[in-house]
Motif scaffolding. Structure first.
Motif, PDB file in Angstrom:
ATOM      1  N   ASN A  25      18.610  -2.044   0.268  1.00 14.67           N
ATOM      2  CA  ASN A  25      17.950  -2.731   1.384  1.00 14.67           C
ATOM      3  C   ASN A  25      17.006  -1.800   2.134  1.00 14.67           C
ATOM      4  OD1 ASN A  25      19.078  -5.219   0.855  1.00 14.67           O
ATOM      5  ND2 ASN A  25      20.807  -4.918   2.252  1.00 14.67           N
ATOM      6  N   GLN A  81      15.455   0.838   0.868  1.00  9.79           N
ATOM      7  CA  GLN A  81      14.283   1.052   0.011  1.00  9.79           C
ATOM      8  C   GLN A  81      13.362  -0.166   0.040  1.00  9.79           C
ATOM      9  OE1 GLN A  81      16.549   2.015  -3.492  1.00  9.79           O
ATOM     10  NE2 GLN A  81      15.977   4.175  -3.368  1.00  9.79           N
ATOM     11  N   ARG A  82      13.930  -1.358   0.084  1.00  9.82           N
ATOM     12  CA  ARG A  82      13.111  -2.567   0.181  1.00  9.82           C
ATOM     13  C   ARG A  82      12.292  -2.565   1.483  1.00  9.82           C
ATOM     14  NH1 ARG A  82      14.799  -6.605  -3.516  1.00  9.82           N
ATOM     15  NH2 ARG A  82      16.838  -6.139  -4.387  1.00  9.82           N
ATOM     16  N   ARG A  83      12.900  -2.101   2.552  1.00 12.79           N
ATOM     17  CA  ARG A  83      12.200  -2.022   3.835  1.00 12.79           C
ATOM     18  C   ARG A  83      11.020  -1.053   3.728  1.00 12.79           C
ATOM     19  NH1 ARG A  83      11.939   1.151   8.073  1.00 12.79           N
ATOM     20  NH2 ARG A  83      13.555   2.591   7.385  1.00 12.79           N
ATOM     21  N   ILE A 103       9.457  -0.124   0.962  1.00 17.30           N
ATOM     22  CA  ILE A 103       8.471  -0.706   0.048  1.00 17.30           C
ATOM     23  C   ILE A 103       7.602  -1.710   0.805  1.00 17.30           C
ATOM     24  CG2 ILE A 103       8.219  -2.246  -1.955  1.00 17.30           C
ATOM     25  CD1 ILE A 103      10.739  -0.752  -3.119  1.00 17.30           C
ATOM     26  N   TYR A 104       8.228  -2.522   1.642  1.00 20.21           N
ATOM     27  CA  TYR A 104       7.475  -3.493   2.430  1.00 20.21           C
ATOM     28  C   TYR A 104       6.532  -2.790   3.412  1.00 20.21           C
ATOM     29  CZ  TYR A 104       6.312  -7.427   5.380  1.00 20.21           C
ATOM     30  OH  TYR A 104       5.615  -8.362   6.091  1.00 20.21           O
ATOM     31  N   GLN A 105       7.013  -1.731   4.049  1.00 17.81           N
ATOM     32  CA  GLN A 105       6.183  -0.995   5.012  1.00 17.81           C
ATOM     33  C   GLN A 105       5.006  -0.305   4.337  1.00 17.81           C
ATOM     34  OE1 GLN A 105       8.850   1.668   7.028  1.00 17.81           O
ATOM     35  NE2 GLN A 105       9.328   0.163   8.608  1.00 17.81           N
ATOM     36  N   ARG A 147       3.008  -1.516   2.308  1.00 19.58           N
ATOM     37  CA  ARG A 147       1.898  -2.454   2.149  1.00 19.58           C
ATOM     38  C   ARG A 147       0.977  -2.315   3.348  1.00 19.58           C
ATOM     39  NH1 ARG A 147       5.020  -7.872   1.182  1.00 19.58           N
ATOM     40  NH2 ARG A 147       2.935  -8.694   0.825  1.00 19.58           N
ATOM     41  N   ARG A 148      -0.166  -1.716   3.124  1.00 17.97           N
ATOM     42  CA  ARG A 148      -1.101  -1.427   4.204  1.00 17.97           C
ATOM     43  C   ARG A 148      -2.294  -2.364   4.135  1.00 17.97           C
ATOM     44  NH1 ARG A 148       2.508   1.950   6.755  1.00 17.97           N
ATOM     45  NH2 ARG A 148       1.038   3.206   7.871  1.00 17.97           N
ATOM     46  N   ASP A 159      -3.855   1.614  -0.202  1.00 17.09           N
ATOM     47  CA  ASP A 159      -3.176   0.858  -1.262  1.00 17.09           C
ATOM     48  C   ASP A 159      -3.446   1.462  -2.634  1.00 17.09           C
ATOM     49  OD1 ASP A 159      -2.048  -0.889   0.548  1.00 17.09           O
ATOM     50  OD2 ASP A 159      -3.633  -2.390   0.337  1.00 17.09           O
ATOM     51  N   ASP A 205       0.444   1.707  -3.715  1.00 19.86           N
ATOM     52  CA  ASP A 205       0.947   0.679  -4.634  1.00 19.86           C
ATOM     53  C   ASP A 205       1.469   1.275  -5.952  1.00 19.86           C
ATOM     54  OD1 ASP A 205       0.444  -1.264  -2.755  1.00 19.86           O
ATOM     55  OD2 ASP A 205      -1.305  -2.094  -3.785  1.00 19.86           O
ATOM     56  N   LYS A 237       5.447   1.467  -7.228  1.00 19.14           N
ATOM     57  CA  LYS A 237       5.829   0.802  -8.476  1.00 19.14           C
ATOM     58  C   LYS A 237       6.379   1.750  -9.529  1.00 19.14           C
ATOM     59  CE  LYS A 237       2.633  -3.003  -7.865  1.00 19.14           C
ATOM     60  NZ  LYS A 237       1.314  -3.537  -8.209  1.00 19.14           N
TER      61      LYS A 237
END
Length: 93
Positions: free
Chosen positions: A11, A13-15, A17-19, A21-22, A28, A32, A36
C-alpha cells in the motif's frame, strides 16, 4: 517488448507510485519508466530516497534533472543522476 516481472506493490509503494505521477512531461520522462521498471525492485533505501524526492516541488525537481540546481541531500542527488543516466542510456537502445 520486454516484460518485466515486478513484485506486487505494498500500500505504501502504491501511494508513492501515485505521487510520482506529475504534471510535467519532462519529469514523467524520468519517473514513469523508473516506476515501471526499477522502483519495486530497488533497495529499501533507494525507495525511501525516491519517496523523499517526491516531496520536492516540480520546478525544483526539474532544476535537478536539468542540472540547473542541486538538492542539499547527497543521496537524493545521487538518485537523480542514477535515474538520468539510466533513462538516457535506455533511450539510445
Amino acid at each position: 517488448m520486454t516484460i518485466i516481472n515486478q513484485p506486487e506493490p505494498t500500500n505504501e509503494q502504491r501511494r508513492i507510485i501515485y505521487q510520482a505521477r506529475r504534471g510535467l512531461k519532462e519529469l514523467d520522462f524520468y519517473f514513469d519508466p523508473y516506476i515501471k521498471e526499477i522502483y519495486l525492485t530497488a533497495a529499501p533505501a533507494e525507495q525511501q530516497t525516491f519517496a523523499q524526492m517526491l516531496t520536492h516541488e516540480d520546478p525544483d525537481l526539474l532544476d535537478y534533472f536539468t542540472n540547473q540546481n542541486r538538492p542539499a541531500d547527497e543521496a537524493l542527488w545521487e538518485l537523480v543522476n542514477k535515474i538520468k543516466t539510466w533513462r538516457h542510456s535506455k533511450s539510445l537502445v
